[in-house]
Design a protein around this motif. Structure first.
Motif, PDB file in Angstrom:
ATOM      1  N   SER A  36       2.891  -2.665   1.739  1.00 51.35           N
ATOM      2  CA  SER A  36       2.291  -3.152   0.389  1.00 51.35           C
ATOM      3  C   SER A  36       3.231  -3.378  -0.540  1.00 51.35           C
ATOM      4  O   SER A  36       4.400  -3.493  -0.294  1.00 51.35           O
ATOM      5  CB  SER A  36       1.505  -1.722  -0.273  1.00 51.35           C
ATOM      6  OG  SER A  36       2.264  -0.857  -0.608  1.00 51.35           O
ATOM      7  N   GLY A  37       2.723  -3.961  -1.749  1.00 47.93           N
ATOM      8  CA  GLY A  37       3.556  -4.455  -2.565  1.00 47.93           C
ATOM      9  C   GLY A  37       4.222  -3.555  -3.213  1.00 47.93           C
ATOM     10  O   GLY A  37       5.353  -3.906  -4.177  1.00 47.93           O
ATOM     11  N   PHE A  38       4.033  -2.340  -3.344  1.00 50.13           N
ATOM     12  CA  PHE A  38       4.826  -1.153  -3.838  1.00 50.13           C
ATOM     13  C   PHE A  38       6.208  -1.389  -3.377  1.00 50.13           C
ATOM     14  O   PHE A  38       7.200  -0.532  -3.938  1.00 50.13           O
ATOM     15  CB  PHE A  38       4.056   0.099  -3.609  1.00 50.13           C
ATOM     16  CG  PHE A  38       2.929   0.541  -4.416  1.00 50.13           C
ATOM     17  CD1 PHE A  38       2.909   0.533  -5.669  1.00 50.13           C
ATOM     18  CD2 PHE A  38       1.655   0.422  -3.694  1.00 50.13           C
ATOM     19  CE1 PHE A  38       1.614   0.547  -6.473  1.00 50.13           C
ATOM     20  CE2 PHE A  38       0.403   0.558  -4.423  1.00 50.13           C
ATOM     21  CZ  PHE A  38       0.788   0.774  -5.810  1.00 50.13           C
ATOM     22  N   TRP A  39       6.515  -1.760  -2.089  1.00 48.57           N
ATOM     23  CA  TRP A  39       7.766  -1.829  -1.546  1.00 48.57           C
ATOM     24  C   TRP A  39       8.783  -2.849  -2.183  1.00 48.57           C
ATOM     25  O   TRP A  39       9.748  -2.836  -2.276  1.00 48.57           O
ATOM     26  CB  TRP A  39       7.673  -1.965   0.041  1.00 48.57           C
ATOM     27  CG  TRP A  39       7.228  -0.892   0.796  1.00 48.57           C
ATOM     28  CD1 TRP A  39       6.017  -0.551   1.224  1.00 48.57           C
ATOM     29  CD2 TRP A  39       8.024   0.120   1.122  1.00 48.57           C
ATOM     30  NE1 TRP A  39       6.055   0.585   1.870  1.00 48.57           N
ATOM     31  CE2 TRP A  39       7.269   1.054   1.694  1.00 48.57           C
ATOM     32  CE3 TRP A  39       9.335   0.487   1.172  1.00 48.57           C
ATOM     33  CZ2 TRP A  39       7.719   2.382   2.454  1.00 48.57           C
ATOM     34  CZ3 TRP A  39       9.588   1.770   1.567  1.00 48.57           C
ATOM     35  CH2 TRP A  39       9.050   2.692   2.177  1.00 48.57           C
ATOM     36  N   VAL A  40       8.148  -3.653  -3.051  1.00 48.30           N
ATOM     37  CA  VAL A  40       9.098  -4.523  -3.811  1.00 48.30           C
ATOM     38  C   VAL A  40       9.536  -4.284  -5.169  1.00 48.30           C
ATOM     39  O   VAL A  40      10.256  -4.727  -5.898  1.00 48.30           O
ATOM     40  CB  VAL A  40       8.150  -5.858  -3.782  1.00 48.30           C
ATOM     41  CG1 VAL A  40       8.885  -7.164  -4.278  1.00 48.30           C
ATOM     42  CG2 VAL A  40       7.621  -6.239  -2.622  1.00 48.30           C
ATOM     43  N   ILE A  41       8.810  -2.958  -5.407  1.00 45.02           N
ATOM     44  CA  ILE A  41       9.321  -2.248  -6.908  1.00 45.02           C
ATOM     45  C   ILE A  41      10.802  -2.316  -7.022  1.00 45.02           C
ATOM     46  O   ILE A  41      11.330  -2.707  -8.134  1.00 45.02           O
ATOM     47  CB  ILE A  41       8.720  -1.024  -7.091  1.00 45.02           C
ATOM     48  CG1 ILE A  41       7.127  -1.261  -7.246  1.00 45.02           C
ATOM     49  CG2 ILE A  41       9.235  -0.331  -8.255  1.00 45.02           C
ATOM     50  CD1 ILE A  41       6.260   0.044  -7.401  1.00 45.02           C
ATOM     51  N   VAL A  44      12.077  -5.707  -8.058  1.00 42.53           N
ATOM     52  CA  VAL A  44      11.584  -6.094  -9.311  1.00 42.53           C
ATOM     53  C   VAL A  44      12.567  -5.394 -10.174  1.00 42.53           C
ATOM     54  O   VAL A  44      12.898  -5.858 -11.196  1.00 42.53           O
ATOM     55  CB  VAL A  44      10.438  -5.732  -9.606  1.00 42.53           C
ATOM     56  CG1 VAL A  44       9.845  -5.946 -10.935  1.00 42.53           C
ATOM     57  CG2 VAL A  44       9.169  -6.731  -8.628  1.00 42.53           C
ATOM     58  N   ALA A 344      10.505  -7.693   0.977  1.00 43.01           N
ATOM     59  CA  ALA A 344       9.719  -8.532   0.320  1.00 43.01           C
ATOM     60  C   ALA A 344       9.983  -9.705   1.412  1.00 43.01           C
ATOM     61  O   ALA A 344       9.075 -10.563   1.560  1.00 43.01           O
ATOM     62  CB  ALA A 344      10.751  -9.353  -0.927  1.00 43.01           C
ATOM     63  N   ILE A 347       7.804  -9.076   4.299  1.00 44.39           N
ATOM     64  CA  ILE A 347       6.099  -9.283   3.998  1.00 44.39           C
ATOM     65  C   ILE A 347       6.066 -10.831   4.288  1.00 44.39           C
ATOM     66  O   ILE A 347       5.262 -11.122   4.882  1.00 44.39           O
ATOM     67  CB  ILE A 347       6.038  -8.762   2.564  1.00 44.39           C
ATOM     68  CG1 ILE A 347       5.750  -7.225   2.613  1.00 44.39           C
ATOM     69  CG2 ILE A 347       4.587  -9.480   2.297  1.00 44.39           C
ATOM     70  CD1 ILE A 347       5.666  -6.702   0.977  1.00 44.39           C
ATOM     71  N   ALA A 355       1.074  -9.040   3.342  1.00 41.44           N
ATOM     72  CA  ALA A 355       0.478  -9.010   1.808  1.00 41.44           C
ATOM     73  C   ALA A 355       0.409 -10.150   1.142  1.00 41.44           C
ATOM     74  O   ALA A 355      -0.246 -10.364   0.192  1.00 41.44           O
ATOM     75  CB  ALA A 355       1.180  -7.963   1.142  1.00 41.44           C
ATOM     76  N   LEU A 356       1.282 -11.073   1.627  1.00 45.35           N
ATOM     77  CA  LEU A 356       1.231 -12.566   1.204  1.00 45.35           C
ATOM     78  C   LEU A 356       0.453 -13.546   1.732  1.00 45.35           C
ATOM     79  O   LEU A 356       0.748 -14.881   1.846  1.00 45.35           O
ATOM     80  CB  LEU A 356       2.727 -13.093   0.897  1.00 45.35           C
ATOM     81  CG  LEU A 356       3.498 -12.095  -0.175  1.00 45.35           C
ATOM     82  CD1 LEU A 356       5.002 -12.614  -0.318  1.00 45.35           C
ATOM     83  CD2 LEU A 356       2.970 -12.137  -1.607  1.00 45.35           C
TER      84      LEU A 356
END
Length: 476
Positions: A36-41, A44, A344, A347, A355-356
């Motif tokens: 999920s996008g949470f792994w990119v935190i 970021v 990222a 994904i 997710a992308l």
């Protein structure tokens, strides 16, 4: 206190317990399709640290940016080990460090050391004409000696020529635009994405033929904008001349440390040769293979750097303003960047299963034909913040992955992918390797460079409108 030893101990506790039985798994990589996008935190947060902390906590950042960088890397690795197991975390760590980070930093170190030994002698005054000529020369050289090589060779002469100027930031920003990025679009030697395309079967001069007009128009537009802006600022300063230094009037314009030009050619040959000669795997550590050609290349690069240090006088480097601080900063920060970008990239590589997926679908029209404008912008925007080499490969494969087809019927699509990956590396400090190093060298020599977000204002204000014009002319 979180010392370097406690960091290493934590890393060892997380990654090493299962190393003994790791061979039983088959490529235990991160499952990009289920992330999920949470792994990119952490990624970021790494970017926000680079952007914000030098402004709000400058002392803390200056003294501890290496620890902060590694800390964000652990913020990904530790949860990765807890959720997907130590085998996966160890594989991803070793793959990122041995397969990507070490070759990356060895090449940068070699180019930084060798180019830092070449000094332009004599008085070069930073007038608008001279500055534009330096940018134009660097833009031409970038495709033949790499954006990093050209940037490291010419950034110090540009800074010295403008040392007496009040307004210098714009010169460095346009230098990053042109020399550190856009100039490298014509050959596989220019930028890593194009080199990967060359390894996948794209002919050596294909990009020169299909990106020449695009690169020419973009470069001429940027050089014209720069010349106008520099002329206005130069006159606003009163057309200043640098103060004459003792003995400078007797020194003719020339090069000191010319042996480094030969060594620079050696770096180019070593890099090009590693893509043409296949020696097979020589070392495998937890499924991460190191090929003979890559190992030999890195050893040769380190030897070349050692020769440069031995053959270049200390005075030459001192007069050139050479120090190890910029490469040290890049080495420490990119550990965190390489580690936190792992999910990222995973994904992105999952394509329509990740997710992308919505982004991947955007590059194909309802009729099944590629949407070249979207290939240009998506490859470019992702390359602005992620590594542009794997981003190029992802969209290369999304477009079919067959070099012959992409050079033929889908030539416009490959041109869009190539242009996006190279051109838009200029959009942020981390979009391409030399960007951050140029910034570090400029700051070390007293130029108050824009912050991370400040630089984005420059790039989005100048480059994005030009990219929109290129889109309308070539990709619609």
């Amino acid at each position: 206190m979180f010392t370097r030893w406690s960091l290493l101990a934590t890393l060892a506790c997380v990654l090493l317990p299962t190393a003994a039985f790791a061979a039983g798994a088959d490529h235990p990589s991160l499952p990009g399709a289920v992330l999920s996008g949470f792994w990119v935190i952490p990624f970021v947060c790494m970017l926000l640290s680079i952007a914000i902390m030098p402004l709000v906590l400058p002392q803390l950042w200056h003294h501890h940016f290496g620890k902060i960088s590694l800390g964000w890397g652990l913020a990904f690795l530790i949860p990765c080990a807890m959720v997907y197991g130590s085998n996966v975390a160890l594989y991803e760590f070793l793959h990122a460090m041995l397969g990507e980070y070490v070759p990356f930093i060895v090449l940068l170190f070699a180019l930084f050391t060798v180019a830092g030994g070449v000094r332009l002698k004599g008085s070069l005054v930073g007038t608008p004409v001279v500055n534009t000529a330096i940018l134009a020369l660097g833009t031409v050289l970038a495709s033949w000696m790499g954006t990093t090589g050209a940037a490291m060779l010419l950034i110090r002469p540009l800074l010295r020529a403008n040392a007496h100027r009040k307004y210098r930031v714009h010169s460095v920003v346009f230098f990053i635009f042109l020399v550190a990025n856009i100039g490298g679009s014509l050959t596989p030697l220019g930028d890593p994405p194009l080199f990967l395309g060359y390894l996948k079967g794209v002919s050596f001069f294909w990009t020169a033929q299909h990106l020449f007009l695009k690169t020419l128009l973009l470069s001429l537009a940027l050089l014209a904008i720069f010349f106008i802006a520099d002329t206005v600022l130069y006159k606003k300063e009163g057309s200043p001349l640098p103060p004459m230094k003792e003995g400078e009037s007797n020194e003719k314009l020339g090069l000191d440390g010319k042996v480094n030009l030969i060594l620079l050619l050696g770096v180019i040959i070593a890099v090009l040769g590693s893509g043409m000669v296949k020696l097979g795997d020589v070392i495998t550590i937890h499924h991460v293979s190191i090929t003979g050609e890559n190992l030999l290349r890195d050893i040769i690069l380190l030897i070349i750097a050692a020769f440069s240090l031995k053959l270049t006088s200390h005075r030459c480097r001192e007069l050139n303003g050479f120090s190890w601080a910029p490469i040290e900063e890049v080495a420490k920060l990119f550990i965190g960047i390489f580690l936190t970008m792992i999910p990222a990239i995973a994904i992105l590589r999952a394509g329509t299963d990740g997710a992308l997926a919505s982004l991947i679908h955007m590059v194909t029209g309802p009729d099944g034909q590629p949407v070249n404008a979207m290939y240009f912008w998506l490859t470019g925007m992702l390359s602005s913040f992620l590594d542009n080499a794997p981003t190029y490969v992802v969209f290369f494969n999304t477009a079919g992955g067959d070099a012959a087809t992409l050079m033929g019927p889908l030539g416009d699509t490959l041109a869009a992918i190539s242009a996006g990956a190279v051109f838009m590396g200029a959009n942020s400090y981390i979009g391409n390797a030399p960007n951050f190093m140029v910034r570090s060298i400029a700051e070390e020599q007293g130029v108050a460079m824009p912050s991370f977000f400040g630089y984005l204002l420059w790039s989005f204000g100048i480059l994005v409108p030009l990219f929109a014009i290129l889109t309308m002319i070539f990709f619609l």
